[in-house]
Design an enzyme around this catalytic site. Structure first.
Site, PDB file in Angstrom:
ATOM      1  NE  ARG A  62       8.028   6.775  -2.481  1.00 21.54           N
ATOM      2  CZ  ARG A  62       7.774   8.092  -2.589  1.00 21.54           C
ATOM      3  NH1 ARG A  62       7.174   8.560  -3.676  1.00 21.54           N
ATOM      4  NH2 ARG A  62       8.120   8.915  -1.634  1.00 21.54           N
ATOM      5  CG  HIS A  66       4.070   6.151   0.491  1.00 22.84           C
ATOM      6  ND1 HIS A  66       4.324   7.429   0.048  1.00 22.84           N
ATOM      7  CD2 HIS A  66       5.274   5.617   0.782  1.00 22.84           C
ATOM      8  CE1 HIS A  66       5.636   7.657   0.070  1.00 22.84           C
ATOM      9  NE2 HIS A  66       6.229   6.563   0.498  1.00 22.84           N
ATOM     10  CB  VAL A  70      -0.332   6.424   6.251  1.00 20.31           C
ATOM     11  CG1 VAL A  70      -1.147   7.554   6.853  1.00 20.31           C
ATOM     12  CG2 VAL A  70       1.045   6.917   5.827  1.00 20.31           C
ATOM     13  N   GLY A  72      -2.543   1.883   8.327  1.00 21.29           N
ATOM     14  CA  GLY A  72      -2.854   0.538   7.842  1.00 21.29           C
ATOM     15  C   GLY A  72      -3.188   0.473   6.360  1.00 21.29           C
ATOM     16  CB  SER A  76      -6.328   6.079   3.778  1.00 22.63           C
ATOM     17  OG  SER A  76      -5.077   5.574   4.182  1.00 22.63           O
ATOM     18  CG  ASN A  91       1.975  10.331  -0.275  1.00 23.00           C
ATOM     19  OD1 ASN A  91       2.807   9.474  -0.561  1.00 23.00           O
ATOM     20  ND2 ASN A  91       1.093  10.179   0.690  1.00 23.00           N
ATOM     21  CG  HIS A 190      14.555   2.294  -2.169  1.00 24.13           C
ATOM     22  ND1 HIS A 190      15.003   3.055  -1.115  1.00 24.13           N
ATOM     23  CD2 HIS A 190      13.212   2.543  -2.255  1.00 24.13           C
ATOM     24  CE1 HIS A 190      13.983   3.732  -0.591  1.00 24.13           C
ATOM     25  NE2 HIS A 190      12.886   3.423  -1.259  1.00 24.13           N
TER      26      HIS A 190
HETATM   27  C1  HEM Z   1      12.817   2.745   4.846  1.00 24.11           C
HETATM   28  C2  HEM Z   1      12.378   3.959   4.620  1.00 24.11           C
HETATM   29  C3  HEM Z   1      12.111   4.525   3.259  1.00 24.11           C
HETATM   30  C4  HEM Z   1      12.406   5.795   2.864  1.00 24.11           C
HETATM   31  C5  HEM Z   1      13.026   6.890   3.726  1.00 24.11           C
HETATM   32  C6  HEM Z   1      12.027   5.910   1.484  1.00 24.11           C
HETATM   33  C7  HEM Z   1      12.139   7.061   0.743  1.00 24.11           C
HETATM   34  C8  HEM Z   1      11.924   7.149  -0.622  1.00 24.11           C
HETATM   35  C9  HEM Z   1      12.127   8.334  -1.418  1.00 24.11           C
HETATM   36  C10 HEM Z   1      12.578   9.678  -0.887  1.00 24.11           C
HETATM   37  C11 HEM Z   1      11.852   8.011  -2.703  1.00 24.11           C
HETATM   38  C12 HEM Z   1      11.920   8.946  -3.922  1.00 24.11           C
HETATM   39  C13 HEM Z   1      10.583   9.675  -4.061  1.00 24.11           C
HETATM   40  C14 HEM Z   1      10.650  10.818  -5.038  1.00 24.11           C
HETATM   41  O1  HEM Z   1      11.748  11.270  -5.363  1.00 24.11           O
HETATM   42  O2  HEM Z   1       9.584  11.286  -5.506  1.00 24.11           O
HETATM   43  C15 HEM Z   1      11.473   6.628  -2.735  1.00 24.11           C
HETATM   44  C16 HEM Z   1      11.125   5.924  -3.864  1.00 24.11           C
HETATM   45  C17 HEM Z   1      10.684   4.626  -3.865  1.00 24.11           C
HETATM   46  N1  HEM Z   1      10.414   3.871  -2.743  1.00 24.11           N
HETATM   47 FE1  HEM Z   1      11.007   4.272  -0.872  1.00 24.11          FE
HETATM   48  N2  HEM Z   1      11.513   4.722   1.055  1.00 24.11           N
HETATM   49  C18 HEM Z   1      11.540   3.851   2.101  1.00 24.11           C
HETATM   50  C19 HEM Z   1      11.056   2.559   2.107  1.00 24.11           C
HETATM   51  C20 HEM Z   1      10.404   1.972   1.039  1.00 24.11           C
HETATM   52  C21 HEM Z   1       9.666   0.739   1.096  1.00 24.11           C
HETATM   53  C22 HEM Z   1       9.468  -0.100   2.370  1.00 24.11           C
HETATM   54  C23 HEM Z   1       9.202   0.487  -0.161  1.00 24.11           C
HETATM   55  C24 HEM Z   1       8.347  -0.648  -0.661  1.00 24.11           C
HETATM   56  C25 HEM Z   1       8.243  -1.811  -0.060  1.00 24.11           C
HETATM   57  C26 HEM Z   1       9.669   1.562  -1.000  1.00 24.11           C
HETATM   58  C27 HEM Z   1       9.499   1.638  -2.367  1.00 24.11           C
HETATM   59  C28 HEM Z   1       9.950   2.661  -3.165  1.00 24.11           C
HETATM   60  C29 HEM Z   1       9.976   2.600  -4.609  1.00 24.11           C
HETATM   61  C30 HEM Z   1       9.629   1.392  -5.454  1.00 24.11           C
HETATM   62  C31 HEM Z   1      10.413   3.852  -5.056  1.00 24.11           C
HETATM   63  C32 HEM Z   1      10.545   4.332  -6.509  1.00 24.11           C
HETATM   64  C33 HEM Z   1       9.195   4.928  -6.931  1.00 24.11           C
HETATM   65  C34 HEM Z   1       9.118   5.435  -8.363  1.00 24.11           C
HETATM   66  O3  HEM Z   1      10.073   5.335  -9.136  1.00 24.11           O
HETATM   67  O4  HEM Z   1       8.033   5.971  -8.713  1.00 24.11           O
HETATM   68  N3  HEM Z   1      10.366   2.450  -0.243  1.00 24.11           N
HETATM   69  N4  HEM Z   1      11.511   6.128  -1.453  1.00 24.11           N
END
Ligand code: HEM
Ligand SMILES: *[C@@H]1O[C@H](CO)[C@@H](O)[C@H](O)[C@H]1NC(C)=O
Ligand SMILES: *[C@@H]1O[C@H](CO)[C@@H](O)[C@H](O)[C@H]1NC(C)=O
Ligand SMILES: *[C@@H]1O[C@H](CO)[C@@H](O)[C@H](O)[C@H]1NC(C)=O
Ligand SMILES: *[C@@H]1O[C@H](CO)[C@@H](O)[C@H](O)[C@H]1NC(C)=O
Length: 322
Positions: A62, A66, A70, A72, A76, A91, A190
């Site tokens: 993740r 991020h 942002v 590129g 950052s 973040n 996810h």
């Molecule tokens: C498409 C739009 C996306 C949205 C709206 C989104 C939103 C989120 C949110 C809200 C969380 C939970 C954060 C928290 O509760 O602290 C999350 C977790 C995560 N996101 Fe996304 N995400 C998106 C796309 C992506 C992409 C493109 C990736 C990686 C290629 C990604 C990888 C992850 C991972 C691996 C987690 C789990 C992190 C952890 O357990 O520490 N997400 N995301």
């Protein structure tokens, strides 16, 4: 044998002298001579981080996302300091894994001082995170350099929110040269990790101000979530897995969407919208095709807004500019 005398001097000059200077693209062999064991160092750093805490694979993946979305992929997101990206809403109290990147950077600096950028270390660490969780091992071009600034407002504007409609999320991806298909493919990240209760709570109790749960949620899944994320202010940081196999990089995420069990609204919408639902169905059936497409999309995401050549710098510490 090739005789150089057949070629005009200027051509030879261009070939030998100028070509190395105009490398403005990422390169699969960028550190082959300057830091030959880079991949081994990053892999061993991720292995120990994941052995200590399985979730770290997800957190690092993740973090790379991020970083790239942002301004590129220029590290950052790793910079300390008030008013930087770490303070932005998506973040703060959410992005994690900075100590892991510090540890990997320290081991890389020891082996090859001043050579490898933090942006490349993060991209490689994310690649290892996917692979070590059971996902694909995609070849990753390198040569990113580190940026000089980090702005909270940029992260607030450019990162997607789980409460946004698909069109808004897609706009944030297409503004970076990515496509709606990349939204579907990369959301497959996810398949590992967790989300805090506040990121999906409105779906459980008061969807879009209706006073009712999101109708696109499976009822037994809804009840389970209401148990782990009760309608109380102190439940906001409770964790729920993003899919049922939260430590395995597989296609269960897409199967969950098909059975109305996506955790975030932005996840489930990929199945509700007829522009993306066919891709979700396809990945739910063909895990190998998802794995291949995921690697390709990661390489595209990893090339967004990169600094190369003489631009930016190679930071000594990922938390501060040199
Ligand atoms: C498409 C739009 C996306 C949205 C709206 C989104 C939103 C989120 C949110 C809200 C969380 C939970 C954060 C928290 O509760 O602290 C999350 C977790 C995560 N996101 Fe996304 N995400 C998106 C796309 C992506 C992409 C493109 C990736 C990686 C290629 C990604 C990888 C992850 C991972 C691996 C987690 C789990 C992190 C952890 O357990 O520490 N997400 N995301
Ligand atoms: C590369 O680094 C790893 C991790 O530190 C180590 O196990 C391995 O022996 C190294 N390989 C070489 C060729 O130095
Ligand atoms: C191991 O993980 C825990 C969280 O589960 C964390 O508090 C700790 O700092 C980690 N230790 C190392 C050495 O990474
Ligand atoms: C989606 O984007 C439109 C147009 O930019 C904007 O007006 C609207 O507020 C956004 N919706 C959400 C929920 O962010
Ligand atoms: C999606 O549904 C809309 C309205 O029901 C329809 O006009 C459109 O052609 C459909 N698009 C696809 C890709 O199936």
């Amino acid at each position: 044998m090739i005789s150089f005398s057949k070629y005009p001097f200027s051509l030879i000059f261009t070939y030998f002298i100028l070509c190395p200077l105009i490398s403005s693209q990422l390169d699969y062999r960028f550190y082959d001579y300057s830091c030959p064991n880079l991949t081994g160092l990053v892999r061993s750093g991720m292995l120990s981080a994941i052995a200590n805490e399985t979730r770290m694979a997800a957190s690092i993946l993740r973090l790379h996302f991020h970083d790239c979305l942002v301004d590129g992929c220029e590290a950052s997101v790793l910079l300390d300091g008030t008013g930087g990206e770490k303070d932005a809403f998506p973040n703060r109290n959410s992005a994690r894994g900075f100590e892991v990147i510090d540890a990997i950077k320290a081991s890389v600096e020891k082996a090859c001082p001043g050579i490898v950028s933090c942006a490349d270390i993060l991209a490689l660490a994310a690649r290892e995170a996917v692979y070590l969780s059971g996902g694909p091992c995609y070849p990753l071009p390198l040569g990113r350099r580190d940026g000089l600034s980090s702005k909270e407002s940029s992260a607030n504007e450019q990162l997607p929110s789980p409460f946004e409609p698909l069109d808004n999320i897609t706009a944030k991806f297409t503004s970076k040269g990515l496509k709606m298909k990349d939204v579907v493919v990369l959301s497959g990240a996810h398949t590992i990790g967790f989300a805090q209760c506040f990121t999906f709570k409105p779906r459980l109790f008061d969807f879009d101000g209706s006073g009712k749960p999101d109708p696109s949620l499976d009822t037994s899944f809804l009840q389970k979530l209401q148990g782990s994320c009760p309608n109380l202010a102190n439940s906001d940081s409770n964790l729920a897995p993003l899919d049922s196999t939260f430590d395995k990089f597989d296609n269960t995420y897409y199967k969950s969407l098909v059975s109305s069990s996506g955790l975030l609204q932005s996840d489930q919408t990929l199945m509700e919208d007829n522009r993306t639902s066919s891709i979700v169905l396809y990945y739910s059936k063909y895990p190998y095709l998802f794995a291949g497409d995921f690697g390709a999309s990661m390489v595209r995401m990893g090339s967004v807004g990169v600094l190369t050549g003489q631009n930016g710098q190679v930071r000594k510490s990922c938390r501060v500019v040199n």
